[in-house]
Design a protein around this motif. Structure first.
Motif, PDB file in Angstrom:
ATOM      1  N   VAL A 133      -2.484  -7.373   3.225  1.00  0.00           N
ATOM      2  CA  VAL A 133      -1.673  -8.522   3.588  1.00  0.00           C
ATOM      3  C   VAL A 133      -1.092  -9.089   2.306  1.00  0.00           C
ATOM      4  CG1 VAL A 133      -1.665 -10.808   4.585  1.00  0.00           C
ATOM      5  CG2 VAL A 133      -3.035  -9.017   5.623  1.00  0.00           C
ATOM      6  N   SER A 134       0.213  -9.105   2.189  1.00  0.00           N
ATOM      7  CA  SER A 134       0.818  -9.424   0.907  1.00  0.00           C
ATOM      8  C   SER A 134       1.919 -10.458   1.037  1.00  0.00           C
ATOM      9  CB  SER A 134       1.395  -8.151   0.274  1.00  0.00           C
ATOM     10  OG  SER A 134       2.358  -7.580   1.141  1.00  0.00           O
ATOM     11  N   VAL A 135       2.202 -11.118  -0.066  1.00  0.00           N
ATOM     12  CA  VAL A 135       3.276 -12.087  -0.142  1.00  0.00           C
ATOM     13  C   VAL A 135       4.043 -11.817  -1.423  1.00  0.00           C
ATOM     14  CG1 VAL A 135       3.888 -14.510  -0.248  1.00  0.00           C
ATOM     15  CG2 VAL A 135       1.894 -13.804   1.066  1.00  0.00           C
TER      16      VAL A 135
ATOM     17  N   THR B 159      -5.841 -11.477  10.662  1.00  0.00           N
ATOM     18  CA  THR B 159      -4.731 -10.874   9.946  1.00  0.00           C
ATOM     19  C   THR B 159      -4.565  -9.413  10.332  1.00  0.00           C
ATOM     20  OG1 THR B 159      -6.198 -10.271   8.140  1.00  0.00           O
ATOM     21  CG2 THR B 159      -5.082 -12.388   7.968  1.00  0.00           C
ATOM     22  N   GLY B 160      -3.392  -8.857  10.006  1.00  0.00           N
ATOM     23  CA  GLY B 160      -3.158  -7.443  10.223  1.00  0.00           C
ATOM     24  C   GLY B 160      -2.058  -6.926   9.327  1.00  0.00           C
ATOM     25  N   TYR B 161      -2.109  -5.641   9.030  1.00  0.00           N
ATOM     26  CA  TYR B 161      -1.040  -5.014   8.246  1.00  0.00           C
ATOM     27  C   TYR B 161      -1.021  -3.506   8.445  1.00  0.00           C
ATOM     28  CZ  TYR B 161       2.010  -3.408   4.600  1.00  0.00           C
ATOM     29  OH  TYR B 161       3.047  -2.801   3.935  1.00  0.00           O
ATOM     30  N   THR B 162       0.140  -2.966   8.672  1.00  0.00           N
ATOM     31  CA  THR B 162       0.422  -1.537   8.493  1.00  0.00           C
ATOM     32  C   THR B 162       1.849  -1.461   7.981  1.00  0.00           C
ATOM     33  OG1 THR B 162       1.357  -1.080  10.685  1.00  0.00           O
ATOM     34  CG2 THR B 162      -1.052  -0.896  10.474  1.00  0.00           C
ATOM     35  N   ASN B 163       2.233  -0.304   7.459  1.00  0.00           N
ATOM     36  CA  ASN B 163       3.616  -0.141   6.996  1.00  0.00           C
ATOM     37  C   ASN B 163       4.600  -0.413   8.130  1.00  0.00           C
ATOM     38  OD1 ASN B 163       2.967   0.482   4.373  1.00  0.00           O
ATOM     39  ND2 ASN B 163       3.166   2.690   4.636  1.00  0.00           N
TER      40      ASN B 163
ATOM     41  N   PRO C 276       0.823  -1.200   0.000  1.00  0.00           N
ATOM     42  CA  PRO C 276       0.000   0.000   0.000  1.00  0.00           C
ATOM     43  C   PRO C 276       0.858   1.250   0.000  1.00  0.00           C
ATOM     44  CG  PRO C 276       0.195  -0.825   2.198  1.00  0.00           C
ATOM     45  CD  PRO C 276       0.964  -1.784   1.318  1.00  0.00           C
ATOM     46  N   ALA C 277       0.255   2.350  -0.401  1.00  0.00           N
ATOM     47  CA  ALA C 277       0.992   3.607  -0.403  1.00  0.00           C
ATOM     48  C   ALA C 277       1.020   4.246   0.972  1.00  0.00           C
ATOM     49  CB  ALA C 277       0.363   4.568  -1.408  1.00  0.00           C
ATOM     50  N   VAL C 278       0.017   3.918   1.819  1.00  0.00           N
ATOM     51  CA  VAL C 278      -0.052   4.498   3.145  1.00  0.00           C
ATOM     52  C   VAL C 278      -0.262   3.402   4.166  1.00  0.00           C
ATOM     53  CG1 VAL C 278      -0.897   6.746   2.423  1.00  0.00           C
ATOM     54  CG2 VAL C 278      -2.516   4.893   2.748  1.00  0.00           C
ATOM     55  N   ALA C 279      -0.083   3.743   5.438  1.00  0.00           N
ATOM     56  CA  ALA C 279      -0.140   2.739   6.497  1.00  0.00           C
ATOM     57  C   ALA C 279      -1.500   2.739   7.162  1.00  0.00           C
ATOM     58  CB  ALA C 279       0.934   3.020   7.544  1.00  0.00           C
TER      59      ALA C 279
ATOM     60  N   LEU D  65       6.686  -5.009  19.340  1.00  0.00           N
ATOM     61  CA  LEU D  65       6.375  -4.714  17.944  1.00  0.00           C
ATOM     62  C   LEU D  65       4.939  -4.230  17.814  1.00  0.00           C
ATOM     63  CD1 LEU D  65       8.083  -7.864  16.404  1.00  0.00           C
ATOM     64  CD2 LEU D  65       8.963  -5.521  16.302  1.00  0.00           C
ATOM     65  N   TYR D  66       4.621  -3.650  16.671  1.00  0.00           N
ATOM     66  CA  TYR D  66       3.257  -3.182  16.430  1.00  0.00           C
ATOM     67  C   TYR D  66       2.375  -4.354  15.985  1.00  0.00           C
ATOM     68  CZ  TYR D  66       5.573   1.377  16.372  1.00  0.00           C
ATOM     69  OH  TYR D  66       6.304   2.488  16.702  1.00  0.00           O
ATOM     70  N   PRO D  67       1.197  -4.507  16.574  1.00  0.00           N
ATOM     71  CA  PRO D  67       0.337  -5.645  16.230  1.00  0.00           C
ATOM     72  C   PRO D  67      -0.562  -5.426  15.018  1.00  0.00           C
ATOM     73  CG  PRO D  67      -0.603  -4.454  18.080  1.00  0.00           C
ATOM     74  CD  PRO D  67       0.717  -3.785  17.771  1.00  0.00           C
ATOM     75  N   ALA D  68      -0.837  -4.159  14.663  1.00  0.00           N
ATOM     76  CA  ALA D  68      -1.844  -3.858  13.621  1.00  0.00           C
ATOM     77  C   ALA D  68      -3.180  -4.488  14.022  1.00  0.00           C
ATOM     78  CB  ALA D  68      -1.358  -4.321  12.253  1.00  0.00           C
ATOM     79  N   SER D  69      -3.898  -5.077  13.060  1.00  0.00           N
ATOM     80  CA  SER D  69      -5.289  -5.468  13.319  1.00  0.00           C
ATOM     81  C   SER D  69      -5.477  -6.729  14.153  1.00  0.00           C
ATOM     82  CB  SER D  69      -6.045  -5.627  11.996  1.00  0.00           C
ATOM     83  OG  SER D  69      -6.424  -4.361  11.508  1.00  0.00           O
ATOM     84  N   ILE D  70      -4.400  -7.451  14.489  1.00  0.00           N
ATOM     85  CA  ILE D  70      -4.610  -8.561  15.422  1.00  0.00           C
ATOM     86  C   ILE D  70      -4.954  -8.025  16.808  1.00  0.00           C
ATOM     87  CG2 ILE D  70      -3.208 -10.197  14.116  1.00  0.00           C
ATOM     88  CD1 ILE D  70      -0.947  -9.751  16.129  1.00  0.00           C
ATOM     89  N   THR D  71      -4.817  -6.719  16.994  1.00  0.00           N
ATOM     90  CA  THR D  71      -5.350  -6.043  18.183  1.00  0.00           C
ATOM     91  C   THR D  71      -6.809  -6.402  18.391  1.00  0.00           C
ATOM     92  OG1 THR D  71      -3.863  -4.148  17.914  1.00  0.00           O
ATOM     93  CG2 THR D  71      -5.886  -3.764  19.157  1.00  0.00           C
ATOM     94  N   LYS D  72      -7.532  -6.598  17.305  1.00  0.00           N
ATOM     95  CA  LYS D  72      -8.975  -6.815  17.372  1.00  0.00           C
ATOM     96  C   LYS D  72      -9.350  -8.131  18.047  1.00  0.00           C
ATOM     97  CE  LYS D  72      -9.547  -3.760  13.501  1.00  0.00           C
ATOM     98  NZ  LYS D  72      -9.287  -3.607  12.076  1.00  0.00           N
ATOM     99  N   ILE D  73      -8.379  -9.014  18.246  1.00  0.00           N
ATOM    100  CA  ILE D  73      -8.644 -10.224  19.035  1.00  0.00           C
ATOM    101  C   ILE D  73      -8.994  -9.837  20.463  1.00  0.00           C
ATOM    102  CG2 ILE D  73      -7.599 -12.313  20.002  1.00  0.00           C
ATOM    103  CD1 ILE D  73      -6.061 -12.629  17.405  1.00  0.00           C
ATOM    104  N   MET D  74      -8.237  -8.914  21.036  1.00  0.00           N
ATOM    105  CA  MET D  74      -8.555  -8.436  22.383  1.00  0.00           C
ATOM    106  C   MET D  74      -9.881  -7.688  22.396  1.00  0.00           C
ATOM    107  SD  MET D  74      -7.990  -8.064  25.611  1.00  0.00           S
ATOM    108  CE  MET D  74      -6.295  -8.215  26.207  1.00  0.00           C
ATOM    109  N   THR D  75     -10.126  -6.860  21.387  1.00  0.00           N
ATOM    110  CA  THR D  75     -11.388  -6.121  21.306  1.00  0.00           C
ATOM    111  C   THR D  75     -12.565  -7.081  21.249  1.00  0.00           C
ATOM    112  OG1 THR D  75     -10.284  -4.292  20.165  1.00  0.00           O
ATOM    113  CG2 THR D  75     -12.677  -4.439  19.948  1.00  0.00           C
TER     114      THR D  75
END
Length: 413
Positions: free
Chosen positions: A37-39, A267-271, A27-30, A92-102
């Motif tokens: 989520v990329s490979v 899953t999760g992703y940020t820059n 992505p261009a932004v975070a 480290l930064y978790p990104a969207s796996i944070t939502k497991i706690m939410t």
């Protein structure tokens, strides 16, 4: 009114652009979005790819695979055995796996049939381009629908809405997140929002995330949301069309990285976070949880390697210690033994004590450590942990004999 409509148009335009971006590798932004989520198999290996697993230092332990992720943990969900560990305490930064706690907190505190009315702050409190189902101010959803949107489409506005519903405000919900993390034994985690959007004060470790992931898995309501592949939200008071939700975990059945036994995950992703991933899988009598953080070239191949390693090299074994008394020499004092009519009754194990060990291990060679948990309320207990060359591979609990008939009939590890 014009500003609101213009904001909505911009929000939907950027979301459409984001959907087209599914074809791009970066992505261009975070943003905390699952579409990114990329490979990229052709990319050079990460700087930590060849780093040996921490668990490789355990004598007799199978060597772990090389993975792209900076940090990872693989654990048996029943015995708590850490099968693989790499930089498990790196913050480290978790990104969207944070939502497991939410999601866990929502499952613990809300009724699924209750309704949520989207506030202006929840509906428009996320960055443009962020993962969303385009919920509108005053739109009404059930808690179940909100949780499905949160876990399948990683809808960031739903994280805010669930936070407000649970605690009255996002700020109070974040306090609850950190309290719950501390209760679970997390030592290096601090949450600052319920969705994982970039924030320097929002971090965790693979070790801590494993504690959260395990606690969530043992909540039956949570399992419903993390294992669902598709879901439909029918028309609402603000939306005339049905919303079709799809789980973006690509290791689930029918998806591009489908893996036999995978039950679900997040899953999760940020820059800044890179790819992050939590995955649950079951084969035979083993349930494994994998956590991968900061995987620069994609966390799905990493998790595949971890599961191959776990299922191919380890087995869960029942020690068959049902009603096996503890020798008196292991007890701190005779005063802790139950006495009745002049007879002394020892402590006994709970039924089914399991250990997870390298396949073919002679379990008689395991060592055991025990200690008394002398609670002021309830029965006295002795906890036992089992070790393979000083590496914990399982545990059990012992109670006073007279309560066994009531306590153990429907209990197993």
């Amino acid at each position: 009114m014009f500003k609101k409509k213009f904001h909505t148009l911009i929000k939907r335009f950027l979301a459409g652009t984001l959907c087209l971006g599914l074809l791009a590798s970066q992505p261009a932004v975070a943003y905390a979005t699952e579409a990114n989520v990329s490979v990229t198999p052709e990319a050079a290996h990460s700087t930590t790819y060849s780093q040996a697993a921490d668990t490789d230092s355990v004598k007799g332990w199978p060597s772990g695979p090389c993975i792209e992720g900076q940090s990872a943990v693989l654990m048996d969900a029943v015995t708590d055995t850490i099968l693989y560990s790499k930089n498990a305490d790196d913050k480290l930064y978790p990104a969207s796996i944070t939502k497991i706690m939410t999601a866990l907190l929502a499952c613990e505190n809300l009724k699924m049939s209750d309704t949520i009315t989207m506030s202006q702050e929840a509906a428009y409190g996320i960055e443009a381009g962020s993962s969303t189902i385009y919920a509108e101010t005053d739109e009404v959803f059930t808690v179940e629908q909100a949780l499905m949107a949160l876990m399948l489409e990683s809808a960031n506005e739903m994280a805010l809405a669930l936070a407000e519903k649970t605690s009255g405000s996002v700020k109070k919900f974040v306090e609850l997140m950190n309290q719950r993390a501390a209760q679970l034994g997390c030592k290096n985690t601090h949450f600052n929002n319920p969705n994982g959007l970039p924030d320097e004060t929002h971090y965790t470790t693979a070790s801590d995330m494993m504690k959260i992931a395990k606690a969530a898995w043992y909540n039956p309501l949570f399992r419903k949301f993390v294992t669902t592949q598709t879901y439909e939200i029918p028309p609402t008071n603000k939306q005339s069309e049905t919303r079709y939700l799809l789980n973006h975990h690509k290791m689930m059945a029918g998806q591009s990285y489908a893996y036999d036994g995978v039950l679900g995950g997040k899953t999760g992703y940020t820059n800044d976070a890179g790819n992050t991933l939590v995955t649950y899988a079951k084969r035979g009598n083993s349930i494994l949880i994998a956590v991968v953080l900061n995987s620069t070239n994609g966390a799905f191949p990493d998790t595949t390697s971890l599961f191959d390693y776990g299922f191919d090299n380890f087995e869960k074994v029942d020690l068959n210690v049902d009603s096996d008394p503890v020798p008196t020499k292991f007890l701190p004092s005779e005063k802790y033994l139950l006495k009745n009519n002049g007879n002394t009754y020892p402590f006994y194990y709970m039924r089914h004590v399991y250990v997870t060990v390298p396949t073919g291990t002679d379990v008689s060679t395991l060592t055991r450590k025990q200690w008394l948990l002398n609670n002021s309320i309830g029965p006295k207990r002795i906890k036992s942990k089992y070790y393979f060359h000083d590496h914990m591979v399982g545990y059990g609990m012992q109670y006073e004999k007279e309560i066994l008939s009531d306590l153990l009939l429907n209990t197993s590890f």
